[in-house]
Motif scaffolding. Structure first.
Motif, short mmCIF file in Angstrom:
data_model
loop_
_atom_site.label_atom_id
_atom_site.label_comp_id
_atom_site.label_asym_id
_atom_site.label_seq_id
_atom_site.Cartn_x
_atom_site.Cartn_y
_atom_site.Cartn_z
N MET A 6 0.94 -1.59 -0.37
CA MET A 6 -0.76 0.44 -0.03
C MET A 6 1.21 1.16 0.25
O MET A 6 1.43 1.64 0.79
N TRP A 10 -1.96 9.16 -0.69
CA TRP A 10 -3.06 9.20 -2.05
C TRP A 10 -1.97 9.04 -3.58
O TRP A 10 -2.69 9.05 -3.87
N PHE A 13 -0.84 6.92 -5.88
CA PHE A 13 -1.75 6.50 -6.35
C PHE A 13 -2.30 5.75 -7.66
O PHE A 13 -2.03 7.08 -8.23
N ASP A 15 -3.65 5.97 -11.49
CA ASP A 15 -4.76 7.00 -12.07
C ASP A 15 -5.37 5.49 -12.68
O ASP A 15 -5.11 4.70 -13.61
N GLY A 16 -6.21 5.28 -12.25
CA GLY A 16 -7.40 4.92 -12.60
C GLY A 16 -7.65 3.45 -11.12
O GLY A 16 -7.11 3.59 -10.37
N ILE A 17 -8.36 2.74 -12.24
CA ILE A 17 -8.33 1.22 -11.09
C ILE A 17 -7.60 0.47 -11.93
O ILE A 17 -8.21 -0.59 -11.52
N ILE C 94 -18.23 4.82 -13.12
CA ILE C 94 -16.60 3.77 -13.18
C ILE C 94 -15.78 4.30 -14.77
O ILE C 94 -14.87 4.29 -14.13
N SER C 97 -13.36 6.76 -13.34
CA SER C 97 -12.73 6.37 -11.29
C SER C 97 -11.48 5.74 -12.48
O SER C 97 -10.58 5.34 -12.23
N ALA C 98 -11.96 4.97 -14.19
CA ALA C 98 -10.63 3.88 -14.28
C ALA C 98 -10.39 5.14 -15.61
O ALA C 98 -9.15 4.73 -15.63
N ARG C 99 -10.41 6.21 -15.76
CA ARG C 99 -9.83 7.42 -16.17
C ARG C 99 -9.67 6.60 -17.93
O ARG C 99 -8.83 7.31 -18.00
N LYS C 158 -6.34 12.32 -19.08
CA LYS C 158 -7.22 10.78 -18.68
C LYS C 158 -8.57 10.74 -17.85
O LYS C 158 -8.95 10.26 -16.80
N SER C 213 -8.23 1.64 1.20
CA SER C 213 -7.68 1.78 0.26
C SER C 213 -8.44 3.35 -0.54
O SER C 213 -8.08 3.94 -1.87
N GLU C 216 -8.34 6.74 -1.33
CA GLU C 216 -7.32 7.72 -1.29
C GLU C 216 -7.56 7.38 -2.86
O GLU C 216 -6.84 8.41 -3.66
N PHE C 217 -8.16 6.34 -3.66
CA PHE C 217 -8.48 6.05 -4.45
C PHE C 217 -8.96 7.45 -5.57
O PHE C 217 -8.84 8.31 -6.75
N ARG C 219 -9.14 10.66 -3.81
CA ARG C 219 -8.04 11.68 -3.37
C ARG C 219 -7.92 11.89 -4.51
O ARG C 219 -7.25 13.13 -5.38
N LYS C 220 -6.89 11.54 -5.21
CA LYS C 220 -6.35 10.70 -6.24
C LYS C 220 -6.74 11.71 -8.00
O LYS C 220 -7.19 12.17 -8.86
N ALA C 223 -7.72 15.37 -7.67
CA ALA C 223 -6.50 16.15 -7.43
C ALA C 223 -6.90 16.19 -8.86
O ALA C 223 -6.65 17.31 -9.43
N ASP C 224 -6.52 15.17 -9.68
CA ASP C 224 -6.63 15.14 -11.00
C ASP C 224 -7.49 15.82 -12.00
O ASP C 224 -7.58 16.37 -12.55
#
Ligand code: SF4
Ligand code: SF4
Lengths: 99, 193, 389
Positions: A6, A10, A13, A15-17, C94, C97-99, C158, C213, C216-217, C219-220, C223-224
């Motif tokens: 981990m 953040w 982390f 870009d994306g999932i 989705i 989030s998947a960018r 993205k 987690s 954190e996803f 939060r990122k 920010a992006d």
């Protein structure tokens, strides 16, 4: 125990999932076997290497080398029993994890 | 009427080529370097339902995007709409121009449109369409009549556009028929006032 | 100078898509965006594009197929509106989030019920929290320009993007637009560079992230997402260098010395410019701020323009039930809280379901604003107009 992957912030982390695991092949730093009650065991004398177990395993936990089924990645096998159920020659047996 | 923009309202029924006529005029004007807008007024769609379409033409970029409230010119493709709907809505009764698809003289419609003192014209567009295209689609002869009455654009530029647009969709025979229809609408329109 | 063409904006959108020549288009038609897909399928049938066209049985499937293709690294587009966009909702979250840099053309339309096929901003407003970039065009020209720009914006940021224009008012109107050549478009957007390969065995796609987690996803992602604003400006500038038509997140029209500034989005902005010209000629200091980037909200750009006004009249072609006002009003009044002293702000809900907004309505709003400047105030801060009282 695998090491803690981990990120500390953040900001690190992805870009994306989608997550890339760099250290080991096939993302195998995760251990997902913690909840297993039964584990598959293969009888290689019976196995005809048809690859059905490899195909159906939802966790990519069947080890294949040079076109031959050789056993299981027990760090990732969750013990669902699909392989044993589907094996056409009944070469896989589900045995209790704790003996 | 909005400053520097000519506004035309087309009345007809769905299936009579109302939208096509409004677009054709706009596109011919564009080819002459004008700015244009053309849009139909959509309600519940069905063949035969009354509908309107609009054309705006200007020398400058057209910024306005609201409906046309005070049209300069009215083109009535279906004469049965006179008296059914208010075709003069928003029209300047002194300066407006009304063109109606009918075999009758303009004077007949003068009576039906009391108070209207502007230019009134009629043309037997359905008759012309039957002669030239073999189908009762009066939009193209109406366009010819409009060009004659208003001098908006040279007839040739509409001919050009029509040839180009219709050739994509129709046979040579139909294109020829439509060109003849345009020409006859232009020649045969009767103008009063 | 590019060549000028005139076609219905929906056809123009399909024309722009054909110039982009995406790898995959998966679509399900819905009024008033149907012609986009219909026309585009002709380009496919005629072999004028290399696109894999996937006709599907619903918008949910359309956007799912788009997401799948985008995940595999393809350049992907589709078109929809209204209930179709609403049906996509689950996957929209989705996709962002998947960018996945999917580009969706939306001919904005009212949400049912009652059933209505005409233009307002309820559909794009209802998905503003889905993490997509949302851009709104004033006319056919901007619709074309936004669709071309949507590709570099989405791929650099993205994030998936919606470029919208008003249903019927714009989608079914013929206007003159200046267009690029396909080669110029291709050069501008460049080839699609996938961020990763789906064949990379070390990659897990579509991960599960629970209490340890998930935040954190997010939060990122948040920010992006904020970085989108600069990317929109950057691409707008590059596009201007190519075409002479420069774009920013907002467009200022006679705002510099304006006492009363109207904020509007979509085709109404054009009509408002006409009224501004008329009222300026009469000596009134009025101006217009057009919002081009609806999401993320270009907060600093908006405050920068509005801070010097005495009265700000915010026009919403959408409504949020039980909210403080319309969507633009909520965002902008929240943004304006950063100012030590804010102008008088009023909200006008108008034009729902395609109800025509006429120059006379817009003039009335400006006049309300001028009255407020003179200290007479209003009877109401949130007003519905173009409605039978
Ligand atoms: S399914 Fe059975 S026979 Fe086939 S490879 Fe697996 S263990 Fe061997
Ligand atoms: S038990 Fe389930 S997870 Fe384990 S190897 Fe068999 S199929 Fe794969």
């Amino acid at each position: 125990m695998a090491k803690d992957l981990m990120p500390k912030s953040w900001k690190e982390f992805p870009d994306g999932i989608h997550v890339e695991v760099k250290d080991q092949p096939q993302g195998f730093d995760y251990i997902t076997a913690g909840w297993r009650t039964f584990r598959p065991e293969v009888n290689l004398d019976k196995c005809v290497h048809c690859m059905i177990c490899w195909l159906v395993c939802p966790d990519n936990a069947v080890v294949v080398e040079d076109g031959k089924m050789t056993g299981f990645f027990y760090d990732h096998c969750k013990g669902c029993g699909v392989c044993a159920n589907e094996c056409p020659v009944k070469a896989i047996e589900m045995v209790p994890e704790v003996k | 009427m909005i400053e520097n923009i000519l506004e035309i309202r087309w009345h007809g029924r769905a299936g009579q080529g109302v939208k096509t006529a409004s677009y054709l005029l706009a596109e011919a004007a564009m080819d002459l370097g004008k700015y244009i807008q053309a849009f139909p007024e959509y309600g519940p769609e069905r063949m035969g339902a009354p509908m309107a379409a609009y054309t705006r033409i200007s020398d400058e970029k057209i910024l306005i995007h609201s409906g046309v409230e005070n049209p300069d010119i009215i083109v009535v493709i279906d004469p049965t709409l006179v008296g059914t709907i208010d075709i003069l809505k928003g029209v300047d009764l002194e300066k407006g121009i009304v063109i109606i698809n009918s075999a009758m003289e303009p004077a007949v419609f003068r009576e039906k449109l009391p108070g209207f003192k502007g230019k009134l014209a009629t043309v037997d567009a359905t008759g012309i369409a039957l002669d030239t295209i073999g189908r009762p689609i009066p939009n193209v002869p109406m366009l010819g009549a409009l060009i004659k009455v208003t001098n908006l654009l040279p007839l040739e530029s509409v001919e050009e556009k029509l040839k180009h647009k219709f050739s994509e969709k129709f046979t040579e025979k139909i294109v020829e028929g439509n060109l003849k229809a345009l020409e006859r609408g232009y020649q045969e329109v009767r103008i009063d006032g | 100078m590019g060549k000028k063409i005139a076609m219905e904006t929906n056809q123009l959108a399909a024309f722009a898509m054909a110039q982009i020549d995406p790898d995959v288009v998966a679509a399900y038609p819905i009024t008033p965006s149907t012609e986009v897909v219909q026309e585009f399928s002709k380009y496919v049938a005629n072999g004028e594009v290399t696109t894999e066209f996937v006709p599907v049985e619903s918008e949910h499937s359309a956007i799912s197929a788009c997401l799948g293709a985008a995940t595999a690294g393809a350049r992907v587009m589709t078109a929809t509106a209204s209930q179709g966009l609403a049906l996509m909702n689950e996957i929209l979250h989705i996709a962002s989030s998947a960018r996945a840099p999917i580009s969706v053309v939306v001919a904005s339309r009212a949400l049912s019920g009652p059933i209505n096929i005409h233009g307002d901003h309820m559909d794009i407003s209802s998905i503003r929290d889905a993490g997509w970039i949302i851009m709104v065009a004033e006319d056919a020209q901007e619709a074309y320009d936004n669709i071309i720009q949507s590709i570099p914006i989405a791929e650099r940021a993205k994030f998936p993007i919606i470029t919208s224009y008003d249903g019927f008012i714009t989608s079914h109107a013929v206007e003159v637009a200046e267009v690029l050549e396909k080669e110029e478009v291709q050069k501008f957007i460049g080839p699609k560079k996938p961020d990763y390969s789906v064949f990379d065995e070390k990659l897990t796609i579509g991960v599960l992230a629970l209490q340890d987690s998930y935040i954190e996803f997010k939060r990122k992602q948040a920010a992006d997402y904020d970085k989108v604003i600069d990317i929109v400006k950057e691409v707008g500038k590059e596009y201007g260098d190519l075409t002479g038509r420069y774009y920013d997140t907002v467009e200022k029209y006679m705002t510099d010395d304006a006492e009363v500034i109207m904020v509007a989005m979509g085709s109404t902005a054009g009509t408002a410019k006409v009224v501004v010209d008329q009222m300026r000629a009469e000596g009134h200091k009025v101006g217009l701020l057009k919002i081009r980037l609806f999401r993320p909200v270009p907060k600093d750009d908006i405050i920068g323009v509005l801070r010097t006004a005495d009265a700000v009249m915010i026009m919403d072609r959408a409504y949020t039930y039980g909210g403080v006002g319309g969507p633009l009003f909520e965002e902008i009044s929240a943004a304006m809280n950063d100012l030590p002293c804010r102008p008088y702000m009023a909200n006008y809900i108008y034009g729902l379901g395609g109800r025509d907004i006429k120059p006379s309505h817009i003039r009335q709003v400006f006049e309300d604003g001028l009255k407020a400047v003179k200290g007479c105030g209003f009877d109401q801060q949130i007003k519905w107009i173009t409605v039978r009282e």
